[in-house]
Enzyme design. Structure first.
Site, short mmCIF file in Angstrom:
data_model
loop_
_atom_site.label_atom_id
_atom_site.label_comp_id
_atom_site.label_asym_id
_atom_site.label_seq_id
_atom_site.Cartn_x
_atom_site.Cartn_y
_atom_site.Cartn_z
CE1 TYR A 1 -0.99 3.74 9.54
CE2 TYR A 1 -0.01 2.55 7.50
CZ TYR A 1 -0.95 2.52 8.71
OH TYR A 1 -1.78 1.55 8.33
CE1 TYR B 1 -5.54 3.87 11.38
CE2 TYR B 1 -5.53 3.86 9.33
CZ TYR B 1 -5.32 3.02 10.56
OH TYR B 1 -3.58 2.77 10.88
CG HIS C 1 -2.14 -1.35 1.48
ND1 HIS C 1 -2.96 -0.68 1.86
CD2 HIS C 1 -2.95 -2.07 0.50
CE1 HIS C 1 -4.75 -1.37 1.61
NE2 HIS C 1 -4.02 -2.56 0.65
CE LYS D 1 4.69 2.60 13.34
NZ LYS D 1 4.98 2.23 12.60
N PRO E 1 -3.74 0.64 18.82
CG PRO E 1 -5.50 -0.90 18.02
CD PRO E 1 -4.57 0.16 19.64
C1 PHB Z 1 -5.67 -4.41 10.74
O1 PHB Z 1 -5.78 -4.94 9.70
O2 PHB Z 1 -6.21 -4.99 11.78
C2 PHB Z 1 -5.31 -2.66 11.37
C3 PHB Z 1 -4.67 -1.74 10.77
C4 PHB Z 1 -4.67 -1.14 10.74
C5 PHB Z 1 -4.37 -0.31 12.19
C6 PHB Z 1 -4.92 -1.76 12.79
C7 PHB Z 1 -5.15 -2.64 12.86
O3 PHB Z 1 -3.55 0.80 12.65
#
Ligand code: PHB
Ligand code: APR
Length: 389
Positions: free
Chosen positions: A384, A200, A72, A296, A292
């Site tokens: 990130y 997000y 990505h 990280k 989460p």
């Molecule tokens: C996930 O795909 O479970 C996931 C992806 C990004 C995040 C947290 C969890 O920031």
């Protein structure tokens, strides 16, 4: 029984360390309190930094990740009905790989089994003894029988609730913690993801995240109250709430279906310092937890393991201890930066139940600044995709 390094825990941290040591000729035994099936049944995050990808490759466990991982180039942040893209590739020249952490664990466990390195499952470590000496011992119980292994080094890779950190005498560790007043309700579904990249979402009803595991499997999260019970969330309720939080164009194309897995996790920031006591070294969730939001957790475990494996290989080759002595400070420098980033992303994207009207305005101003400033976007992107090791 005797080995050079006992590794407690067969999560990503323990298994990655085991592989890197193994390939350098260091003998290890992995002790895991759960069964392999249990470990491989846990659903966790799924975004890997390039550094973590390189380590997994270096551990000889990269073939499936190379074949199935999705590269990505950016993520989206949705706010006030609009989607804003953060273009990692153009801002940093780097990308991330979307590949489930459960799959990483499976690949590492397979690689370990292939080189016949010993792992004992359903073996609960109950004591770590003599860590102040050059010959620590690890006591574990399997099938009701107690066993002991003598070793040179103990690697505590046994997660937040493990025994390693708790074995360090009172007063030797300092802990720093923040608990957040909400949790994440996650749902896994066999349907194509709603968007090409991760989205997000900051919405008045609460945070949401649209993530994915493959072109046919999606992972979604909703910010929920801490006291919430997963049984209260039927699939239909989850999908209705997700549709209410994501942008209308995404809500229209969202493909729903029966949940394969649904669970609630609290959010926490935690660091214990130092990450070492005598011959016991902590790595991964045993030493620190991040919320989460910045994905990280595994990536930080990977950088710990990179530093620790280098130091241990040096120690076993030369007998010199300077790299081991520097491990904790070196790992913590990176840990704290990832803690800061995860805390910042969490603050930026969630609705805090006790936020004042002023704090709400500050969050909106910060989002607005992020969407218009290349410098702010670069800060997000650089963190990130992962700070250098
Ligand atoms: C996930 O795909 O479970 C996931 C992806 C990004 C995040 C947290 C969890 O920031
Ligand atoms: N004896 C043996 N094993 C133990 C003991 C014990 N006393 N206590 C805990 N364990 C095992 C757990 O059962 C678990 O499988 O240690 C393992 C720790 O694994 P994780 O919790 O996955 O921790 P870590 O490897 O540091 O994870 C790094 O990956 O899994 C994610 O959320 C995790 O993001 C984090 C990252």
């Amino acid at each position: 029984m005797r080995t050079q390094c006992v590794i407690i825990g067969s999560g990503p941290a323990g298994l990655l360390l085991g592989q890197l040591l193994n390939r350098a000729g260091v003998d290890t035994i992995v002790l895991e309190r759960k069964s392999l099936d249990y470990v491989l049944g846990r659903i966790r995050a799924g975004v890997l930094e390039q550094g973590a990808v390189a380590l997994i490759e270096g551990a000889g466990a990269g073939a499936r990740m190379r074949a199935h991982g999705l590269t990505h180039d950016g993520v989206e942040i949705a706010f006030a009905g609009a989607r804003h893209r953060i273009d990692f590739k153009s801002l940093t020249g780097k990308t991330v790989m979307v590949y489930g952490q459960t799959e990483v664990t499976r690949d590492l466990a397979d690689a370990r089994a292939q080189c016949c390195a010993p792992s004992v499952y359903e073996a609960e470590v109950v004591g770590i003894l003599d860590i102040a000496t050059a010959h620590p011992r690890v006591r574990y119980v399997k099938d009701g029988t107690s066993h002991e292994i003598e070793c040179d080094i103990v690697a505590g890779c046994d997660g937040f609730h493990g025994v390693s950190r708790q074995s360090i005498p009172d007063g030797m560790l300092t802990s720093y913690e923040r608990l957040y007043p909400f949790g994440w309700l996650g749902l896994l579904v066999d349907q194509p993801p709603v968007a090409h990249e991760l989205v997000y979402v900051n919405h008045a009803r609460g945070f949401a995240l649209c993530s994915q595991r493959s072109p046919t499997r999606a992972r979604y999260y909703l910010q929920c109250r801490l006291e919430e019970h997963v049984e209260a969330w039927s699939d239909a309720r989850f999908w209705d709430e997700l549709r209410a939080r994501i942008c209308p164009d995404l809500a229209r194309t969202l493909k729903t279906g029966p949940a394969i897995e649904k669970s609630i996790a609290p959010l926490r920031s935690f660091v214990a310092e130092p990450m070492r006591c005598g011959r016991l070294f902590l790595a991964g969730d045993a030493a620190h937890i991040v919320p989460p939001t910045g994905a990280k957790g595994l990536n930080l475990a990977a950088s710990d393991v990179a530093y620790l494996s280098q130091a241990l290989i040096d120690f076993f080759r030369t007998g010199r201890q300077d790299a081991l002595d520097g491990y904790s400070a070196r790992a913590l420098r990176r840990v704290w930066k990832a803690e800061r980033f995860s805390w910042w992303m969490t603050q930026l994207l969630h609705r805090f139940p006790d936020a004042s009207a002023f704090e709400q305005k500050m969050q909106e101003a910060e989002l607005s600044y992020l969407f218009q400033s290349r410098a702010a976007q670069t800060m997000l992107a650089e963190n990130y995709v992962g700070l250098p090791y």
